[in-house]
Design a protein around this motif. Structure first.
Motif, mmCIF file in Angstrom:
data_model
loop_
_atom_site.group_PDB
_atom_site.id
_atom_site.type_symbol
_atom_site.label_atom_id
_atom_site.label_comp_id
_atom_site.label_asym_id
_atom_site.label_seq_id
_atom_site.Cartn_x
_atom_site.Cartn_y
_atom_site.Cartn_z
ATOM 1 N N CYS A 41 0.841 -1.194 0.000
ATOM 2 C CA CYS A 41 0.000 0.000 0.000
ATOM 3 C C CYS A 41 0.872 1.239 0.000
ATOM 4 C CB CYS A 41 -0.857 0.065 1.266
ATOM 5 S SG CYS A 41 -2.086 -1.216 1.350
ATOM 6 N N GLU A 42 0.330 2.317 -0.471
ATOM 7 C CA GLU A 42 0.960 3.619 -0.255
ATOM 8 C C GLU A 42 -0.139 4.596 0.122
ATOM 9 O OE1 GLU A 42 2.619 5.633 -3.633
ATOM 10 O OE2 GLU A 42 0.760 5.490 -4.767
ATOM 11 N N ILE A 43 0.245 5.632 0.847
ATOM 12 C CA ILE A 43 -0.724 6.651 1.248
ATOM 13 C C ILE A 43 -0.233 7.975 0.676
ATOM 14 C CG2 ILE A 43 -1.947 7.694 3.182
ATOM 15 C CD1 ILE A 43 -0.827 5.241 4.841
ATOM 16 N N VAL A 44 -0.976 8.507 -0.265
ATOM 17 C CA VAL A 44 -0.573 9.755 -0.908
ATOM 18 C C VAL A 44 -1.298 10.913 -0.237
ATOM 19 C CG1 VAL A 44 -0.414 10.997 -3.095
ATOM 20 C CG2 VAL A 44 -0.345 8.498 -3.082
ATOM 21 N N TYR A 45 -0.572 11.666 0.573
ATOM 22 C CA TYR A 45 -1.162 12.860 1.181
ATOM 23 C C TYR A 45 -0.890 14.046 0.271
ATOM 24 C CZ TYR A 45 -1.865 10.479 5.653
ATOM 25 O OH TYR A 45 -2.302 9.630 6.633
ATOM 26 N N VAL A 46 -1.906 14.857 0.060
ATOM 27 C CA VAL A 46 -1.721 16.072 -0.730
ATOM 28 C C VAL A 46 -1.898 17.254 0.201
ATOM 29 C CG1 VAL A 46 -2.518 17.411 -2.712
ATOM 30 C CG2 VAL A 46 -2.705 14.919 -2.738
ATOM 31 N N ASN A 47 -0.845 18.033 0.363
ATOM 32 C CA ASN A 47 -0.988 19.236 1.164
ATOM 33 C C ASN A 47 -1.452 20.368 0.267
ATOM 34 O OD1 ASN A 47 -0.804 21.187 3.208
ATOM 35 N ND2 ASN A 47 1.278 21.708 2.566
ATOM 36 N N ASP A 48 -2.694 20.765 0.455
ATOM 37 C CA ASP A 48 -3.317 21.744 -0.433
ATOM 38 C C ASP A 48 -3.104 23.168 0.101
ATOM 39 O OD1 ASP A 48 -4.798 22.835 -2.449
ATOM 40 O OD2 ASP A 48 -6.741 22.333 -1.586
ATOM 41 N N GLY A 49 -1.846 23.566 0.182
ATOM 42 C CA GLY A 49 -1.525 24.916 0.614
ATOM 43 C C GLY A 49 -2.039 25.266 1.999
ATOM 44 N N SER A 50 -1.918 24.310 2.934
ATOM 45 C CA SER A 50 -2.410 24.544 4.295
ATOM 46 C C SER A 50 -1.689 25.715 4.947
ATOM 47 C CB SER A 50 -2.191 23.298 5.147
ATOM 48 O OG SER A 50 -2.896 22.218 4.611
ATOM 49 N N ARG A 51 -2.417 26.438 5.794
ATOM 50 C CA ARG A 51 -1.802 27.579 6.474
ATOM 51 C C ARG A 51 -1.454 27.251 7.920
ATOM 52 N NH1 ARG A 51 -4.632 30.199 2.311
ATOM 53 N NH2 ARG A 51 -6.694 29.679 3.059
ATOM 54 N N ASP A 52 -1.745 26.023 8.351
ATOM 55 C CA ASP A 52 -1.335 25.628 9.704
ATOM 56 C C ASP A 52 -0.150 24.664 9.604
ATOM 57 O OD1 ASP A 52 -2.437 23.365 8.739
ATOM 58 O OD2 ASP A 52 -3.931 23.097 10.315
ATOM 59 N N ASN A 53 0.009 23.799 10.579
ATOM 60 C CA ASN A 53 1.179 22.922 10.599
ATOM 61 C C ASN A 53 0.985 21.603 9.858
ATOM 62 O OD1 ASN A 53 3.201 24.370 11.884
ATOM 63 N ND2 ASN A 53 2.170 24.093 13.867
ATOM 64 N N THR A 54 -0.011 21.539 8.993
ATOM 65 C CA THR A 54 -0.291 20.290 8.291
ATOM 66 C C THR A 54 0.946 19.715 7.612
ATOM 67 O OG1 THR A 54 -2.592 20.895 7.955
ATOM 68 C CG2 THR A 54 -1.682 19.280 6.439
#
Ligand code: UDP
Ligand code: MG
Length: 315
Positions: A41-54
């Protein structure tokens, strides 16, 4: 990605925008579920320009889990495009799109996979109940699905969000749809292929706040309608024809009235009403055309859907 990387059977795609509170819990629950599955498995996280510490949280997750891939977008592009970015970068033989806020229970994934193994290309999760949402939201959501079903040529399943599994060929089909105005539910339905619903109960958000307010939902509804049907353009035509017909009949009536009773001035209020009515209809029709024209404008610019700032593949 080199040839030595082991094949990935399943990619989990998670768009995340300001989700620092939820992500650790989400990852924990997801990992527990993935442990039950066969194949890599792989988990693809997309950080959509978060303004916090994501972003920092995601880096932390990736440090501790080699299955994590991270797509860091150059700014906030919105959920639909963030999801697209994640699906584009999924390497698996199938991909599951899931929200980070735990409203889509990761525990349902094995069931989605099961249906995929049975030969379905698109396995979508269908909500039976909506917890933690107001009756107004439930009602508007319901109405929206009814309307879109009526007016579009594509049968978009009711009460299903983006939580779904897509086979490789469904993913490749989806990749060919590069329109800027991405009404994902519609696109998922448009590609066709054998589709199957799996029922589940939608939970309330685990933490954080929803990024959807009514204005955004309205915009999404408009998006859905304008990108899947030109019915409003036809409606504008019909309303125009009907108004013109009525005006014609009214004119006949006035001529008749004048001939029979004469017309000492008067008629001012009815005139105002007619002018305002027709003016209103014309503005509405113009607005409808404008909605489509504006969309054509953004499409013809042919910009890329998103830009990636940094890409960290899974190992
Ligand atoms: N999301 C995103 N970009 C945005 C807004 C939302 O990537 O501009 C993500 C968000 O982090 C979450 C998912 O999309 O994982 C669904 O968002 P949300 O919970 O706000 O929507 P809802 O569940 O109310 O439809
Ligand atoms: Mg949510």
């Amino acid at each position: 990605m080199s040839a030595v990387t082991p094949p990935v059977r399943l990619s989990i795609v998670v768009p995340a925008f300001n989700e620092q509170e939820v992500l650790p819990e989400f990852h924990r629950r997801l990992s527990a579920v993935l442990a039950q599955l066969e194949g890599g498995c792989e988990i693809v996280y997309v950080n959509d320009g978060s303004r916090d510490n994501t972003l920092a949280v995601l880096h932390e997750l990736r440090r501790n889990d080699p299955r994590v891939a991270l797509v860091d977008l150059s700014r906030n592009f919105g959920k639909e495009i963030a999801l697209t970015a994640g699906l584009d970068h999924a390497r698996g033989e199938a991909a599951v799109a899931i929200d980070a806020d735990l409203q889509d229970p990761p525990e349902l994934i094995p069931e989605l996979v099961k249906q995929w193994n049975e030969g379905y290309d698109v396995v979508y999760a269908k909500r039976t109940e909506r917890d933690g949402e107001t009756w107004l939201k439930k009602l508007t959501a319901k109405l929206f699905y009814r309307v879109i079903k009526r007016v579009s040529h594509v049968a978009i399943p009711e009460d299903s969000g983006d939580f779904r599994l897509l086979s490789r060929r469904a993913l490749d089909a989806l990749k060919q749809l590069r329109e800027q105005h991405r009404f994902m539910k519609g696109l998922f339905a448009w590609i066709g292929y054998p589709q199957k619903a799996v029922l589940y109960r939608r939970d309330a958000r685990f933490a954080g706040v929803t990024k959807w307010n009514y204005w955004k939902l309205w915009t999404l509804a408009l998006e859905g309608i304008t990108s899947f049907t030109t019915a409003p353009l036809k409606i504008a035509t019909y309303v125009g024809v009907a108004a013109a017909l009525l005006a014609f009949l009214f004119a006949l009536f006035i001529v008749y009235k004048t001939l029979v009773f004469g017309d000492p001035v008067r008629g001012y209020p009815s005139l105002t009403v007619i002018v305002l009515f027709l003016g209103g209809i014309q503005l509405v029709a113009l607005g409808v055309i404008g909605e489509y024209l504006g969309r054509m404008f953004t499409e013809t610019k042919n910009r890329p859907l998103y830009l990636v700032k940094d890409l960290y593949p899974s190992e």
